[in-house]
Scaffold this motif. Sequence first.
Motif, PDB file in Angstrom:
ATOM      1  N   GLU A  68       0.837  -1.195   0.000  1.00  0.00           N
ATOM      2  CA  GLU A  68       0.000   0.000   0.000  1.00  0.00           C
ATOM      3  C   GLU A  68       0.874   1.249   0.000  1.00  0.00           C
ATOM      4  O   GLU A  68       1.948   1.269   0.608  1.00  0.00           O
ATOM      5  CB  GLU A  68      -0.912   0.026   1.232  1.00  0.00           C
ATOM      6  N   SER A  69       0.387   2.303  -0.644  1.00  0.00           N
ATOM      7  CA  SER A  69       1.101   3.569  -0.676  1.00  0.00           C
ATOM      8  C   SER A  69       0.118   4.705  -0.920  1.00  0.00           C
ATOM      9  O   SER A  69      -1.039   4.475  -1.267  1.00  0.00           O
ATOM     10  CB  SER A  69       2.187   3.567  -1.757  1.00  0.00           C
ATOM     11  N   GLY A  70       0.584   5.932  -0.744  1.00  0.00           N
ATOM     12  CA  GLY A  70      -0.209   7.103  -1.059  1.00  0.00           C
ATOM     13  C   GLY A  70      -0.778   7.849   0.129  1.00  0.00           C
ATOM     14  O   GLY A  70      -1.392   8.908  -0.043  1.00  0.00           O
ATOM     15  N   GLY A  71      -0.594   7.325   1.327  1.00  0.00           N
ATOM     16  CA  GLY A  71      -1.112   7.998   2.503  1.00  0.00           C
ATOM     17  C   GLY A  71      -0.333   9.260   2.825  1.00  0.00           C
ATOM     18  O   GLY A  71       0.702   9.551   2.230  1.00  0.00           O
ATOM     19  N   TRP A 110     -10.481  -2.612   0.397  1.00  0.00           N
ATOM     20  CA  TRP A 110      -9.728  -1.735   1.282  1.00  0.00           C
ATOM     21  C   TRP A 110     -10.323  -1.805   2.676  1.00  0.00           C
ATOM     22  O   TRP A 110     -11.549  -1.754   2.846  1.00  0.00           O
ATOM     23  CB  TRP A 110      -9.763  -0.282   0.791  1.00  0.00           C
ATOM     24  N   TYR A 111      -9.454  -1.919   3.666  1.00  0.00           N
ATOM     25  CA  TYR A 111      -9.819  -1.884   5.071  1.00  0.00           C
ATOM     26  C   TYR A 111      -9.076  -0.743   5.742  1.00  0.00           C
ATOM     27  O   TYR A 111      -8.081  -0.247   5.231  1.00  0.00           O
ATOM     28  CB  TYR A 111      -9.451  -3.190   5.770  1.00  0.00           C
ATOM     29  N   ALA A 162      -3.355 -12.594   3.612  1.00  0.00           N
ATOM     30  CA  ALA A 162      -2.171 -11.753   3.624  1.00  0.00           C
ATOM     31  C   ALA A 162      -2.535 -10.277   3.698  1.00  0.00           C
ATOM     32  O   ALA A 162      -3.509  -9.832   3.090  1.00  0.00           O
ATOM     33  CB  ALA A 162      -1.333 -12.018   2.377  1.00  0.00           C
ATOM     34  N   TRP A 163      -1.739  -9.531   4.453  1.00  0.00           N
ATOM     35  CA  TRP A 163      -1.886  -8.090   4.578  1.00  0.00           C
ATOM     36  C   TRP A 163      -0.558  -7.431   4.303  1.00  0.00           C
ATOM     37  O   TRP A 163       0.498  -7.957   4.641  1.00  0.00           O
ATOM     38  CB  TRP A 163      -2.357  -7.700   5.982  1.00  0.00           C
ATOM     39  N   GLY A 164      -0.597  -6.246   3.708  1.00  0.00           N
ATOM     40  CA  GLY A 164       0.602  -5.458   3.549  1.00  0.00           C
ATOM     41  C   GLY A 164       0.897  -4.686   4.816  1.00  0.00           C
ATOM     42  O   GLY A 164       0.283  -4.919   5.871  1.00  0.00           O
ATOM     43  N   GLN A 165       1.835  -3.755   4.728  1.00  0.00           N
ATOM     44  CA  GLN A 165       2.212  -2.962   5.897  1.00  0.00           C
ATOM     45  C   GLN A 165       1.234  -1.834   6.182  1.00  0.00           C
ATOM     46  O   GLN A 165       1.265  -1.251   7.260  1.00  0.00           O
ATOM     47  CB  GLN A 165       3.622  -2.392   5.705  1.00  0.00           C
ATOM     48  N   GLY A 166       0.376  -1.523   5.226  1.00  0.00           N
ATOM     49  CA  GLY A 166      -0.578  -0.445   5.372  1.00  0.00           C
ATOM     50  C   GLY A 166       0.036   0.908   5.073  1.00  0.00           C
ATOM     51  O   GLY A 166       1.252   1.063   5.005  1.00  0.00           O
ATOM     52  N   TYR A 173      -4.591   2.326   6.427  1.00  0.00           N
ATOM     53  CA  TYR A 173      -5.385   1.699   5.380  1.00  0.00           C
ATOM     54  C   TYR A 173      -4.643   0.513   4.783  1.00  0.00           C
ATOM     55  O   TYR A 173      -3.453   0.614   4.469  1.00  0.00           O
ATOM     56  CB  TYR A 173      -5.727   2.713   4.286  1.00  0.00           C
ATOM     57  N   PHE A 174      -5.355  -0.601   4.628  1.00  0.00           N
ATOM     58  CA  PHE A 174      -4.807  -1.847   4.113  1.00  0.00           C
ATOM     59  C   PHE A 174      -5.646  -2.337   2.941  1.00  0.00           C
ATOM     60  O   PHE A 174      -6.852  -2.104   2.898  1.00  0.00           O
ATOM     61  CB  PHE A 174      -4.828  -2.948   5.173  1.00  0.00           C
ATOM     62  N   CYS A 175      -5.029  -3.045   2.019  1.00  0.00           N
ATOM     63  CA  CYS A 175      -5.798  -3.724   0.981  1.00  0.00           C
ATOM     64  C   CYS A 175      -5.754  -5.228   1.220  1.00  0.00           C
ATOM     65  O   CYS A 175      -4.891  -5.751   1.917  1.00  0.00           O
ATOM     66  CB  CYS A 175      -5.310  -3.368  -0.424  1.00  0.00           C
TER      67      CYS A 175
END
Length: 114
Positions: free
Chosen positions: A6-9, A36-37, A103-107, A94-96
């Motif tokens: 995830e990116s853009g925050g 998206w969560y 699996a989850w990314g780092q957010g 925010y996570f996808c």
Amino acid sequence: QVQLVESGGGLVQPGGSLRLSCAASGFIFSRYAMSWYRQAPGKERELVAGIRSGGSSTNYADSVKGRFTISRDNAKNTVYLQMNSLKPEDTAVYFCRAASFSAWGQGTQVTVSS
């Protein structure tokens, strides 16, 4: 393996906008629904938006409906979340997520503050 980045925050003022991106790999992206969560401090992780594999069917939490738009580019293995009219209560990590995978990314951190 399944990987989500995830990116853009960032930090924005109330009423501002951000566009989040999630780059996916390790699976056939075009076959899976994506979501998206978000998770705010002291709160459970909650579903914000979802999009089916074809991209034409979407759903949103009531709290973001009309302000957020989820989309995907299957050629780029990327899902997006356009966030407009941001409110302080949107502040969260925010996570996808891909359907059928845990699996989850780092957010990516979104902070809305004046």
